[in-house]
Write an enzyme that holds these catalytic residues in place. Structure first.
Site, short mmCIF file in Angstrom:
data_model
loop_
_atom_site.label_atom_id
_atom_site.label_comp_id
_atom_site.label_asym_id
_atom_site.label_seq_id
_atom_site.Cartn_x
_atom_site.Cartn_y
_atom_site.Cartn_z
N HIS A 123 0.87 -1.18 0.00
CA HIS A 123 0.00 0.00 0.00
C HIS A 123 0.91 1.23 0.00
CE1 HIS A 123 -2.81 2.93 1.87
NE2 HIS A 123 -3.79 2.12 1.52
N ASP A 200 3.13 -4.10 8.11
CA ASP A 200 1.91 -3.31 7.90
C ASP A 200 0.76 -4.28 8.13
OD1 ASP A 200 -0.41 -2.29 6.89
OD2 ASP A 200 0.45 -1.57 5.01
N GLN A 203 -4.40 -5.00 7.16
CA GLN A 203 -5.35 -6.00 6.65
C GLN A 203 -5.15 -7.36 7.33
OE1 GLN A 203 -7.80 -5.28 4.69
NE2 GLN A 203 -7.18 -3.23 4.08
N LYS A 226 -10.31 -0.68 10.44
CA LYS A 226 -10.30 -1.87 9.60
C LYS A 226 -10.55 -3.13 10.43
CE LYS A 226 -7.31 0.22 6.18
NZ LYS A 226 -8.23 0.54 5.09
N CYS A 364 -4.76 2.32 -3.62
CA CYS A 364 -3.51 2.86 -3.06
C CYS A 364 -2.36 1.90 -3.26
CB CYS A 364 -3.67 3.20 -1.57
SG CYS A 364 -4.82 4.52 -1.26
N1 PLP Z 1 -1.90 -0.59 4.69
C1 PLP Z 1 -2.85 -1.33 4.10
C2 PLP Z 1 -2.51 -2.71 3.62
C3 PLP Z 1 -4.13 -0.81 3.94
O1 PLP Z 1 -5.08 -1.54 3.37
C4 PLP Z 1 -4.39 0.51 4.38
C5 PLP Z 1 -5.71 1.12 4.16
O2 PLP Z 1 -6.38 0.84 3.19
C6 PLP Z 1 -3.38 1.21 5.02
C7 PLP Z 1 -2.15 0.64 5.15
C8 PLP Z 1 -3.60 2.60 5.55
O3 PLP Z 1 -4.48 2.55 6.60
P1 PLP Z 1 -5.07 3.91 7.26
O4 PLP Z 1 -5.65 4.67 6.10
O5 PLP Z 1 -6.09 3.42 8.20
O6 PLP Z 1 -3.94 4.60 7.91
#
Ligand code: PLP
Length: 406
Positions: A123, A200, A203, A226, A364
């Site tokens: 992401h 990260d 998910q 999430k 993203c």
């Molecule tokens: N990393 C992953 C794999 C994500 O799916 C997301 C959000 O879609 C993020 C990071 C960023 O999360 P946040 O927007 O809650 O900071």
């Protein structure tokens, strides 16, 4: 005990909303944001009505209640992650801020030529913070490629690792393809060359039990919204030994031990990384969400979502002109697809006409889209409250779209 999805749905008031055209809502956008159960709504409401004041600084009764509620949220998250201590959990605004924190503060100690290893699945929030720190320090970013099915090329990973590797930062589960990465194995290999491993976990946290110790991770980032909690709150878990060595990244109240105009000294973690008044209600909410997921049982959630994913995958595969992106052997309940001759936005719009909420776009993950040779996909992502009947409505709608518009 069997998995009682209807009983779980009853705990999510928003699921009673209708979708477009008065259709019952089928919410399949869980990878972007999940809905909140009563356990979370009520915990936040109770806090706001009965316990709000600023934390940590006063002797009065409301401040003590607020501090207890805030720290209880931290303890719930520590239990959720199987962290050795709540003090290893730093509250942030979400995964994005957690990754920026570790990139800025730990990554800020990199030297020119040091290497940060990412993967082609990441992401943007696990790419751009490292680019910022690379520009500041002269560190170099290396990228683990993927196979065509969306799984990581672990032989290439091995070849990228070396004495210059200082940080490996990898998504637990890909938001765009659903690939679940072999994080424990990757951590062991990173440690063998003296690097740390950042996960990260945005998910990963909602779909499977997370045990940061078993993963062998050094840092783990997650987002409340999430995992059935509020927006605007998340956390960075870090091994205490590393947190203690990490400098602060923002200055202000609460993160100091002493302040003089000549210089200041830092509080111990986690306070060192929580400058200013925190999002207290958010901490209460994410703690309640963690408790909720532990009570439902994350293995049961995983098994339920795997059934939904298998049903949806088989159904989509039977439709002419529909191509699934991401067919790795180990996947979470995320299903990305494209339809020949139709733009993903149109697919999303047609599904919405039938009351079905999916996401369309690059998710993203523009470098990943480029690698897959597409600009965008449509993505259905399942949560613990989705049902087989909802999967069937999605498939019926998809069959209609393919029949009428392709
Ligand atoms: N990393 C992953 C794999 C994500 O799916 C997301 C959000 O879609 C993020 C990071 C960023 O999360 P946040 O927007 O809650 O900071």
């Amino acid at each position: 005990m069997s998995y009682d999805v209807e009983a779980l749905r009853a705990q999510f008031p928003i699921l009673a909303e209708t979708g477009r055209n008065g259709q019952p809502l089928v919410y399949l956008d869980n990878a972007a944001s999940t809905q909140r159960p009563l356990a979370v709504l009520d915990a936040v409401d109770h806090y706001e009505r009965h316990a709000h004041a600023n934390v940590h600084r006063a002797v009065h009764v409301l401040s003590q209640r607020a501090t207890e509620a805030y720290e209880a949220g931290r303890a719930q998250l520590a239990a959720f992650l199987n962290a050795p201590s709540p003090d290893e959990v730093v509250f942030t605004r979400g995964t994005t801020e957690a990754l920026n924190l570790v990139a800025y503060a730990w990554g800020g100690m990199l030297a020119p030529g040091d290497e940060v290893v990412l993967t082609a699945l990441e992401h943007h929030s696990n790419i751009v913070p490292w680019q910022l720190v690379a520009a500041r320090t002269g560190a170099v970013i290396r990228v683990v490629p993927i196979h065509d099915d969306g799984s990581l090329d672990l032989d290439a990973y091995d070849r990228l690792l070396g004495p210059r590797t200082k940080i490996v930062s990898v998504g637990h589960t890909s938001n765009a393809l659903g690939t679940v990465n072999p994080v424990a194995e990757m951590a062991a290999r990173a440690h063998a060359v003296g690097a740390i491993l950042v996960v990260d976990g945005a998910q990963g946290a909602p779909h499977a039990p997370i045990d940061v110790q078993a993963l062998g991770a050094d840092f783990f980032a997650l987002s409340g919204h999430k995992m059935y909690g509020p927006t605007g709150i998340g956390a960075l878990w870090g091994r205490m030994e590393l947190l203690e060595r990490m400098p602060p990244w923002q200055g202000g109240g609460d993160m100091i031990e002493t302040v003089r105009f000549e210089g200041s000294t830092w509080a111990a973690p986690p306070a060192r990384f929580e400058a200013g008044t925190p999002y207290i209600a958010g901490a209460v909410g994410i703690g309640a969400a963690a408790r909720f997921l532990m009570d439902v049982g994350r293995d049961a959630v995983s098994a339920h979502e795997a059934r939904l994913l298998a049903r949806a995958t088989a159904g989509l595969q039977s439709l002419d002109g529909v191509r699934i992106l991401g067919t790795a052997p180990h996947k979470a309940a995320v299903l990305s697809f494209v339809v020949d001759g139709l733009h993903p936005t149109d697919v999303g719009t047609f599904l919405d006409e039938d009351g079905i909420a999916v996401r369309t776009g690059h998710h993203c993950a523009q470098p990943l889209m480029e690698r897959l040779g597409v600009e965008a996909t449509a993505r259905a992502s399942f949560g613990l409250y989705n049902t087989e009947a909802e999967v069937d409505r999605f498939l019926t709608s998809m069959a209609k779209i393919v029949r009428l518009f392709r």
